[in-house]
Design a protein around this motif. Structure first.
Motif, PDB file in Angstrom:
ATOM      1  N   VAL A 110       0.847  -1.200   0.000  1.00  0.00           N
ATOM      2  CA  VAL A 110       0.000   0.000   0.000  1.00  0.00           C
ATOM      3  C   VAL A 110       0.881   1.249   0.000  1.00  0.00           C
ATOM      4  O   VAL A 110       0.602   2.223  -0.714  1.00  0.00           O
ATOM      5  CB  VAL A 110      -0.952  -0.001   1.207  1.00  0.00           C
ATOM      6  N   ALA A 111       1.944   1.236   0.800  1.00  0.00           N
ATOM      7  CA  ALA A 111       2.866   2.374   0.792  1.00  0.00           C
ATOM      8  C   ALA A 111       3.510   2.537  -0.578  1.00  0.00           C
ATOM      9  O   ALA A 111       3.651   3.663  -1.086  1.00  0.00           O
ATOM     10  CB  ALA A 111       3.934   2.175   1.863  1.00  0.00           C
ATOM     11  N   ASP A 116       3.457   6.487  -5.457  1.00  0.00           N
ATOM     12  CA  ASP A 116       3.304   6.917  -6.841  1.00  0.00           C
ATOM     13  C   ASP A 116       1.976   7.637  -7.062  1.00  0.00           C
ATOM     14  O   ASP A 116       1.904   8.630  -7.792  1.00  0.00           O
ATOM     15  CB  ASP A 116       3.404   5.709  -7.774  1.00  0.00           C
ATOM     16  N   LEU A 117       0.904   7.150  -6.425  1.00  0.00           N
ATOM     17  CA  LEU A 117      -0.405   7.782  -6.593  1.00  0.00           C
ATOM     18  C   LEU A 117      -0.413   9.225  -6.094  1.00  0.00           C
ATOM     19  O   LEU A 117      -1.011  10.106  -6.714  1.00  0.00           O
ATOM     20  CB  LEU A 117      -1.475   6.972  -5.857  1.00  0.00           C
ATOM     21  N   LEU A 118       0.234   9.470  -4.947  1.00  0.00           N
ATOM     22  CA  LEU A 118       0.218  10.794  -4.343  1.00  0.00           C
ATOM     23  C   LEU A 118       1.482  11.599  -4.619  1.00  0.00           C
ATOM     24  O   LEU A 118       1.747  12.583  -3.944  1.00  0.00           O
ATOM     25  CB  LEU A 118       0.014  10.658  -2.821  1.00  0.00           C
ATOM     26  N   TYR A 315      -4.389   0.747  -8.818  1.00  0.00           N
ATOM     27  CA  TYR A 315      -3.095   1.243  -9.309  1.00  0.00           C
ATOM     28  C   TYR A 315      -2.203   0.082  -9.750  1.00  0.00           C
ATOM     29  O   TYR A 315      -1.572   0.141 -10.815  1.00  0.00           O
ATOM     30  CB  TYR A 315      -2.411   2.046  -8.215  1.00  0.00           C
ATOM     31  N   LEU A 316      -2.149  -0.978  -8.946  1.00  0.00           N
ATOM     32  CA  LEU A 316      -1.311  -2.121  -9.294  1.00  0.00           C
ATOM     33  C   LEU A 316      -1.778  -2.776 -10.585  1.00  0.00           C
ATOM     34  O   LEU A 316      -0.955  -3.184 -11.423  1.00  0.00           O
ATOM     35  CB  LEU A 316      -1.327  -3.145  -8.156  1.00  0.00           C
ATOM     36  N   VAL A 317      -3.097  -2.896 -10.751  1.00  0.00           N
ATOM     37  CA  VAL A 317      -3.625  -3.489 -11.983  1.00  0.00           C
ATOM     38  C   VAL A 317      -3.260  -2.634 -13.187  1.00  0.00           C
ATOM     39  O   VAL A 317      -2.829  -3.149 -14.236  1.00  0.00           O
ATOM     40  CB  VAL A 317      -5.157  -3.662 -11.866  1.00  0.00           C
TER      41      VAL A 317
END
Length: 552
Positions: A110-111, A116-118, A315-317
């Motif tokens: 999750v981290a 990357d998301l944030l 995000y991983l997908v």
């Protein structure tokens, strides 16, 4: 066979089970004893250096992280448990199991995803700037995730299901008459929750909270990715960066002291909690919600699911699809990491379930035969490895493993590292760490098997081993399968011990992800992360089925 001859076999069987249980308990205690030896045997200079330069910041960060995560998981877990128990609204049945989904995603994944998301030029902040009319990160940017609040945010939204799981069961077991009596005496629904339901659920909250905090202490990937030097991270860096085993042992011993304090605090919180119900209980009926209230309840319940599972997994997908679409497949190195992961997980599962069966069988034998208390205590000690962080366990086992390698070399003339140079050390460490899962499952399943079945088998002339094989093992098959699945998935996700004890040029999915995150190559790491998440979904799906049955 005469009756006196039959009576002679039980002590022998009990002694054999007791000997094996004591040996397993000694193996579990070996890393703790090693840590204490190195920590107390080193000179004062080590302690002075740690006290001046390492411990203050690491200890402060650890305590602040534990406090922040504790508050967040308590609020999220208790609030969501009360929401799906006390209210009925469209989507409630789905929320009941969806709130468990963050358990399938390790904290370091999750981290990894949120980094990357944030990111200032990542998708979330870019979309926010477009909506608000800003052109660059200099004009608008969210607070940096690489911080203590960022670590609390990530860990809290991943670990809250521990509190949710135990607290929901407690809320569902509360009698409706208690809440109705409070309402009759003039209390509002909020007051009834605060003064009746919440105090009665405090033991369950304490259990879930202690598990979440133990997982927080065990974490190394998320804390290091987010730039929070906790005690666990300090243990790892002290050994890897400085090769200072004494200093790492001293830091590990401090971590163990915090773990003992957490366990004692959890028991202290439940010391006077006693509940008895001699009448048939009528469960508390949920209050129906409609319209805007139902939509608000569904939205509130979805927030932790979206943040803790949907957003990082989506995000991983997406990153995995981009990687596979551009390259056309996964690299050979990643496939090798997958093979290594499956090999270690399978070996650790077989060994852990076998040891758990021995410990559970010994506990039952001693319980029925009136075994001595020290041996029963060893059966409990054998299950303590789960409370010890993987980093601490690995540091404590290094010296025994090296000593075994030297003994094998002196005895058989072998060269090289038999234990430390192979996956053997890693498999044994994972077995010690996850033995509590299999031993607990076997012991719980054995308590549901009536002793009369074993007595009938023995009266018909079957031996103890034959009774275990032909009577108990078929009945234990579901418990053994569930324990094997949990151990297999937990071994796949284990990062701290794998980082320290893996052989040279040996990568698992977890260490592959760790290395890719350190290099900033998120697409390649996303493939490994998604494989770990897919494996983690299996036990969560089984747990969700159990929750749905309980809720009916």
């Amino acid at each position: 066979m005469s009756w006196p001859q039959r009576r002679l076999r039980r002590p022998a069987r009990g002694r054999a089970a007791a000997i094996v249980t004591v040996l397993i308990a000694l193996i579990v205690l070996a890393p703790i004893a090693t840590l204490a030896w190195f920590a107390l045997d080193s000179d004062f200079g080590h302690w002075s250096h740690l006290a001046n330069y390492v411990l203050p910041q690491a200890l402060a960060n650890t305590l602040l992280l534990l406090a922040g995560v504790g508050v967040l998981v308590t609020l999220l877990g208790t609030g969501s448990a009360w929401l799906v128990t006390a209210y009925r609204f469209p989507g409630r049945q789905m929320l009941t199991w969806a709130l468990l989904l963050p358990l399938a995603v390790p904290t370091y994944i999750v981290a990894f995803a949120y980094l990357d998301l944030l990111h200032p030029i990542g998708p979330i902040q870019t979309a926010l700037r477009a909506v608000l009319g800003f052109d660059s990160p200099r004009q608008f940017r969210l607070p940096d995730l690489r911080s203590l609040p960022g670590a609390i945010f990530v860990l809290g939204f991943v670990l809250y299901p521990y509190v949710y799981l135990s607290t929901r069961v407690m809320f569902m077991s509360q009698a409706a008459s208690l809440m109705e009596a409070a309402r009759t005496l003039g209390a509002t629904r909020a007051e009834a929750f605060r003064r009746i339901a919440l105090p009665m659920a405090r033991p369950a909250i304490a259990v879930g909270l202690s598990l979440a905090l133990l997982e927080t202490l065990n974490d190394i990937g998320a804390s290091e990715f987010l730039g929070v030097p906790t005690l666990t991270v300090a243990v790892y860096t002290t050994w890897i960066t400085r090769s200072d085993l004494a200093g790492a042992a001293q830091l590990a011993l401090t971590t163990l002291a915090i773990i003992v304090a957490l366990i004692l605090l959890e028991r202290h919180a439940r010391r006077r909690q006693r509940y008895a119900n001699t009448q048939r209980m009528r469960p508390m009926p949920p209050r129906p919600l409609r319209g805007a209230q139902a939509a608000l309840a569904l939205a509130l319940g979805l927030i932790p699911v979206v943040i803790g599972f949907v957003a990082p997994v989506s995000y991983l997908v997406a990153e995995t699809w981009a990687r596979l679409h551009r390259v056309g497949g996964v690299s050979d190195a990643l496939l090798g990491g997958l093979r290594n992961t499956l090999t270690v997980a399978l070996a650790a599962t077989v060994l852990t379930v076998a040891c758990g069966l021995v410990v559970g069988w010994a506990s039952r034998t001693l319980r029925e035969g009136g075994g001595i208390d020290p041996v029963r205590a060893c059966a409990r000690v054998a299950s303590l490895g789960y409370a010890v962080p993987g980093t601490v366990l690995a540091i404590g086992l290094m010296t025994p493993f090296i000593a075994i390698d030297r003994l094998l070399g002196a005895t058989f003339g072998t060269t090289g590292l038999v234990m430390m140079g192979s996956v053997t050390a890693l498999v044994i460490t994972c077995t010690i760490r996850f033995l509590a899962i299999s031993a607990g499952s076997v012991d719980a399943a054995l308590t549901r098997i009536p002793p009369s079945l074993e007595q009938a088998s023995r009266l018909l002339g079957e031996t103890a081993g034959g009774t275990l094989r032909r009577v108990h093992l078929p009945l234990l098959r579901p418990a053994l399968a569930a324990a094997a699945l949990l151990v297999f998935v937990d071994t796949m996700k284990e990062l701290p011990a794998t980082l320290l004890l893996r052989p040279l040029n040996f990568d698992t999915l977890a260490t592959w992800l760790y290395a890719e995150a350190a290099r900033g190559t998120y697409e390649e790491g996303a493939v490994a992360a998604l494989l770990i998440v897919l494996a983690g979904l299996l036990p969560v799906m089984l747990l969700a089925r159990t929750q749905l049955k309980i809720g009916r």
